[in-house]
Design an enzyme around this catalytic site. Structure first.
Site, PDB file in Angstrom:
ATOM      1  N   TRP A  92      38.854  44.368  36.137  1.00  0.00           N
ATOM      2  CA  TRP A  92      39.700  45.071  35.166  1.00  0.00           C
ATOM      3  C   TRP A  92      40.709  44.139  34.496  1.00  0.00           C
ATOM      4  O   TRP A  92      41.240  44.445  33.439  1.00  0.00           O
ATOM      5  CB  TRP A  92      40.415  46.252  35.838  1.00  0.00           C
ATOM      6  N   ASP A  93      40.934  42.984  35.144  1.00  0.00           N
ATOM      7  CA  ASP A  93      41.825  41.982  34.566  1.00  0.00           C
ATOM      8  C   ASP A  93      41.515  41.745  33.086  1.00  0.00           C
ATOM      9  O   ASP A  93      42.410  41.533  32.267  1.00  0.00           O
ATOM     10  CB  ASP A  93      41.651  40.631  35.276  1.00  0.00           C
ATOM     11  N   GLU A 128      46.540  46.754  46.261  1.00  0.00           N
ATOM     12  CA  GLU A 128      45.472  46.776  47.275  1.00  0.00           C
ATOM     13  C   GLU A 128      46.001  46.731  48.704  1.00  0.00           C
ATOM     14  O   GLU A 128      45.219  46.683  49.651  1.00  0.00           O
ATOM     15  CB  GLU A 128      44.492  45.622  47.006  1.00  0.00           C
ATOM     16  N   LYS A 167      51.398  44.898  47.272  1.00  0.00           N
ATOM     17  CA  LYS A 167      50.897  43.629  46.746  1.00  0.00           C
ATOM     18  C   LYS A 167      51.393  43.507  45.303  1.00  0.00           C
ATOM     19  O   LYS A 167      51.854  42.460  44.874  1.00  0.00           O
ATOM     20  CB  LYS A 167      49.373  43.668  46.797  1.00  0.00           C
ATOM     21  N   GLN A 168      51.293  44.597  44.565  1.00  0.00           N
ATOM     22  CA  GLN A 168      51.881  44.705  43.231  1.00  0.00           C
ATOM     23  C   GLN A 168      52.264  46.179  43.074  1.00  0.00           C
ATOM     24  O   GLN A 168      51.702  47.036  43.747  1.00  0.00           O
ATOM     25  CB  GLN A 168      50.913  44.270  42.144  1.00  0.00           C
TER      26      GLN A 168
END
Lengths: 751, 751
Positions: free
Chosen positions: A335-336, A475, A575-576
């Site tokens: 998806w980046d 994640e 993680k984010q």
């Protein structure tokens, strides 16, 4: 454009061989070549990758981007001593990647073990004029002694992907005692690669050829007087046929092509390639005046690599998470691409954004298959893609070396937000371009098929619809219900499908009412009274811990040395930050107070172990008019590849992080943001930046924006409506706007 | 036995990394491990090979000896600097392979780039007590500074055969935070390999493990004070299941075995292995007193490697042309084994000679198949063999890089003499042992089936039988009729089949008369009046050229740089001399005048480009009582691996040349030769040798012969009949014989 920066490696450091092999990689979207040194070092991993050339080395292996036979390597001996800069003395060393032209240039003065001195100059470039063409030039000058030089170089097919080999030799030849040609076939027999190369040596050398153990080489032998220079120019054509046979005349055609290139010579070929780079820089470059050294270089670096990684020649290929710079993530597309890379293209070369969406559209069949196999309807795009649209995520993650058990990779099974991310990009493309033809064909189909997936994905609970057992971008928190990011993006996806269907699709009452029903009943996690939106249903119930020490090592996943993944999952450890990401993606949803509240709540709980994290935090901070905080995040984001860590880029560049460098400058500091079909500009320059200027495409117009702390100058090639600091203005030609200190007002000074 | 020599490498020279990796390779017949350095160098090719573990990487690939995952490599960092002896300063360096015990020991004093000094000591051995056990010890001592040392080592499955990978990981685990275990399967799923290893570090280190990209590693971190020594002991078990599945409990059993080994510790394990070596040396060693330095070492070297390459544990495996020391010749078995290696075993450990013949007998089915496929009867053994008895010769030779065309490998189609060579070895075994049981079962079947092949191979011309379109051992002369070597050996093969059939086979009149007819009618090229035997029907008609310059580069095939193979074929140019080889093989055929005549005729026409050539010339010269000429040939033969050429042994040892070092000493200078069922001793010591002494088995007796220029001493463990300088003598216990200067007489001095 003469001030386009360079990346310089001032020290020869084997610990950083792979870092710089990645950072200084050559690329033209068709081919990527790691910047390994000509001479061999065990500390460097060679790599050459063709966009779209994936292969599975065995039934149980993941499909991966094929690491091609090497052409960079040269075995050089001077008076019988193997040239190796670790041996002897390195009296000077400098390597430079010139972003302006894509040239890589290395100059060293080396004293051999036997005490003789030599100047070594190595130059190379991958052509942007002729994608298949790669040229190298190596020059060796003895300072104070006669010497005999042997150079062996050619095509080395012992190259593997970490031991896995994908290609069989089908033909290995030398033509006219000059040109080496090797043709390879993937072991599955689906694709072919032809490498044709020749070396010209001056002064005249004794030349012979060998073909042994999968290495085809020219051996050149030359005697030099002190001060005399040996120059070896190597010209390579690297061609591929991704589906089916090599045309019969292909080998001969390549010989003729290479011969024509050689007639032009190194300098002329470099000139032709540099001209393409120059034109491209004019179209894309972000120019910054910053008190901080390296900001301009970071921007040039990011754009250089965006050009290097983007396969503009082939709509069946997209951009892997490591571009074409390494074996990381097997070259797969995530998806980046839609969220971190497509927007850059959208505002600089919108036709590329369209092409990247075409890639998804062409792979709808795979997305339908995956949905069906998982019991859903519509299009469930693969979490990791290659060229076919099949799910390429390895079924099994690395073995847990303690228990000996392999873990299933959960992302392909539950990280479904990418479906909505693709829909988001479709809408962003349409809003920025108004490309009706695209929306009518590819766009609306992508929106409707992805929406259809969400309809089937929802679970009814007490009359409401919920999305259960998902993984958001964060994640470290797996298998949750009603992840805010996923639910809001799914809602947006379905709403946009409904919206664009009205104009672009055949009426389908039943489907429309299903969409309406979904939108009416989908549960959207709401802000608490303090403005904080829960990341998912259970997030607030989990304990927190002090993350200081892990944040200090952001990117290294050091938390997993102390806690198991299962343990991390049961704490407020990110993680984010999904909610911050959500607020970035859909900026019109909530105002500044909610942005501030969520940034304040989630940032301390976020380790930033994802390379996607800091840049987004920075943009959201800029939108909260916190440019200094934003700048800190942006600078840290630039360090992901450009920082000191010796090994974090070993297996390839962080493509998304490169995109985010541009996003931070343009969407963050310059505050350019598409609010649905309006282009807003709400600048928040950090103190360090005196000005920033960049081209920007919007609805068919080419704009050039120049921004200082006081003023925004806009040049447009036609009339365009903008929203500068909240006020609607029309610009045609040139206009300057005063930027108020608070960022809350504007006054037009003249047109 | 305390004076068994060592091979010493006194200089660290990257140009000779692969030479010494071959020469100093560890081996126990079960496993071979190249002596690559622990730290990585691009100039060294790692290699670990299990006898009999062949695999085909693809349908069109030849089957090859699998290069196993590497266990030798260690990535060592001191204070963040990668240990690499090319960098910094190497203050002293010495590596030694102790033939007596199989220990490899390397000691270096190294000054790092940052100016700190360290003593590095690396030791290793492959156990002869426990074939699967390989132990390494590395010790690092900082001289004058504190330091932090990181060592990463484990099992590296990125290893390939020149880019081809044969193994898939099926299990990768770490047990009890100590023992790494990886289980691999050949891609064809036929065979399995398990590698279990653990590292013990002192002083206590911080340890972690990683498994990434086919590398399973232990990372050990340790801080040292000046003068303190870090020691890392690595214990590895390398096991294989060549046919079928790994037993379920195998992994656990290996863990327990390794654990038991580790309890014993490095020194005790080395002691147990050294004891086996010692016993073996007593059984086999040739001791020489020579004025020429290196003669004893050459003999010890040859015998060390004979032990290292011989798979005494497995009668389904034989000895490859490169032993277990490299990827050369794909690990395949040639006629070299029967003719150059089997005789050594026959006179030292005859049971091994028997086993090597059993290998052929067990593969008779493949030989029958090959005969049938080629339109012949009986057993046509493959020119190159692996484990199955199938023909493994690559169908196609290297591509002609000028024309782009591949050439068929002719050896498998026409180099049929190996059939008779095997028969020759069967008879030699029987004559030396009188092993009736073997002859009754395996021996006579091998003789009859090989004879049956020759019957079908012959062509009738004017009532005589001829052998057309063959290649003799001299591969520079292809596709000739009535090659002397082939015809005489075929005749011997058939004659021996007839002879032994009488006693050991069921009467078969028809077959017997076929054999008789063949022997009566086969054309045997006869000596000219000057004694010279024509190599084939057309040989004498071909022109000669001056070979001086090619002979000076013997072994390099430099003639092929000036002439094509087809051109060489049409001249009197020999790679090795077939007639000389024939006279060596069947010494009772012709007397000294014929030997002299052929040596004189053929030697000037022979380039000695085959590593099999010089030693045989030497033995024949010795039999002509030309010990000094013989000695020159023998010395030159010793240089094939032990000489200065940096790269000629890169892809493995010349196994046959090793055997020939022993043959030259025992069959040449000591003049031990089996003349049918008599053991003759006709010494011809070179001036440089004062004495030579060696054990020798003959017909169940163990003899020990000690020879000077004047005297032969024989010790026998029972009564044995010998022919010393032409006179029959019986020895029981000890006897000394006077050797007349001419070598033509003898007188017994006492018993």
């Amino acid at each position: 454009m003469s001030d386009i920066s360079s990346l310089v490696e001032a020290r020869f450091d084997p610990q950083r061989h792979n870092k710089y092999a990645t950072l200084m990689a050559a690329g033209n979207g068709y081919l990527g070549i790691r910047a390994t040194h000509e001479e061999g070092y065990t500390t460097q991993t060679r790599g050459m990758f063709l966009a779209g050339l994936y292969h599975r080395a065995g039934e149980e292996e993941p499909r991966e981007l094929v690491n091609l036979p090497d052409v960079v390597g040269m075995h050089i001996e001077i008076d019988g001593e193997i040239v190796n800069l670790l041996a002897g003395k390195l009296l000077s060393y400098r390597r430079e990647l010139r972003f302006a032209t894509g040239e890589l240039r290395r100059e060293a003065v080396w004293e051999s073990v036997s005490g003789q001195r030599y100047t070594l100059l190595c130059e190379r470039f991958l052509s942007r004029h002729n994608n298949a063409l790669f040229c190298q030039r190596i020059s060796i000058t003895p300072h104070n002694s006669e010497c005999c030089i042997n150079i062996a170089t050619g095509i080395d097919a012992t190259q593997t992907n970490a031991g896995r080999q994908h290609l069989d030799e089908t033909q290995v030849r030398v033509f006219d005692q000059q040109t080496m040609q090797a043709i390879y076939r993937t072991r599955s027999k689906d694709a072919h690669v032809a490498i044709t190369c020749a070396c010209l040596v001056s002064p005249r050398a004794q030349v012979s050829f060998s073909a042994k153990n999968r290495r085809l080489q020219q051996h050149s032998f030359c005697e030099l007087k002190p001060g005399e220079t040996l120059t070896l120019d190597k010209y390579c054509l690297i061609e591929r046929w991704l589906d089916g046979e090599v045309p019969k005349e292909a080998g001969q055609t390549s010989l003729a092509q290479l011969s024509a290139c050689m007639e032009q010579g190194y300098e002329a070929l470099l000139g032709a390639s540099a001209a393409v780079w120059q034109a491209w820089w004019r179209q894309c470059r972000v120019t910054v005046q910053s008190a901080t050294q390296g900001d301009q270089r970071a921007l040039d670096f990011a754009l250089y690599h965006l050009a290097a990684m983007t396969p503009v020649h082939d709509e069946r290929s997209s951009i892997g998470a490591k571009g074409l710079t390494g074996e990381g993530y097997k070259g797969h597309v995530f998806w980046d691409t839609e969220v971190f890379l497509l927007p850059v293209h959208l505002y600089t070369q919108p036709e590329i954004a369209r092409q990247l969406l075409r890639y998804r559209w062409l792979n709808l069949a795979g997305a339908h298959n995956k949905a069906q196999q998982n019991g859903f309807a519509g299009a469930l795009f693969p979490w990791e893609s290659g060229r076919t649209g099949e799910e390429e995520t390895p079924a099994w993650a690395a073995i847990n070396i303690r228990t000996g058990l392999r873990q299933k990779v959960a992302s392909a099974l539950a990280e479904h937000h990418l479906v909505a991310d693709i829909a988001w990009a479709v809408v962003a493309y349409y809003q920025a371009t108004g490309d009706d033809a695209f929306m009518a064909k590819e766009g609306v189909e992508l929106l409707r098929e992805t929406a259809r997936f969400w309809l089937s994905r929802a679970t009814e609970v007490d009359g409401a619809l919920e999305l259960h057992d998902v993984i958001g971008p964060d994640e470290y928190t797996e298998h949750v219900n009603n992840n805010a990011y996923t639910n809001y993006l799914a809602c947006y996806n379905v709403a946009m499908a409904r919206h664009f269907s009205k104009r672009f699709a055949k009426p389908d009452e039943a489907f429309s009412s299903q969409l309406d029903d979904f939108l009416a009943r989908l549960r959207l996690p709401q802000p608490r009274p303090d403005g904080v939106i829960p990341q998912d249903d259970t997030f607030f119930s989990k304990p927190t811990i002090d993350l200081t020490r892990y944040k200090a090592n952001a990117g290294s996943q050091s938390i997993l040395l102390d806690y198991s993944r299962a343990e991390v999952n049961e704490m407020q450890i990110l993680k984010q930050a999904d909610v911050v990401m959500l607020l970035y993606m859909l900026p019109w949803l909530y105002g500044e107070p909610v942005l501030r509240a969520n940034l304040a709540y989630y940032e301390p709980r976020t380790i930033h172990d994802s390379s996607l994290s800091k840049a987004i935090h920075g943009i959201v901070a800029a939108r909260c008019h916190e440019p200094e905080q934003a700048y800190r995040f942006w600078r840290e984001g630039c360090q992901i590849d450009l920082g000191d860590a010796p090994h974090s880029s070993d297996d390839g560049i962080h493509a998304a992080a490169s995109g985010a460098i541009w996003l931070g400058a343009v969407q963050g500091f310059a505050g350019v943001v598409a609010m649905q079909d309006e282009l807003h500009i709400n600048p928040a320059l950090p103190k360090a930046w005196t000005s920033v200027a960049f081209p920007c495409c919007w609805r068919g117009r080419k704009l050039y924006l120049t921004l200082t702390h006081q003023q925004l100058s806009v040049e447009s090639d036609g009339p365009v409506m903008l929203h500068v600091c909240g006020k609607a203005v029309e610009v045609d030609g040139r206009a300057d706007f005063f930027i108020p200190a608070s960022g809350s007002g504007t006054s037009q000074e003249g047109i």
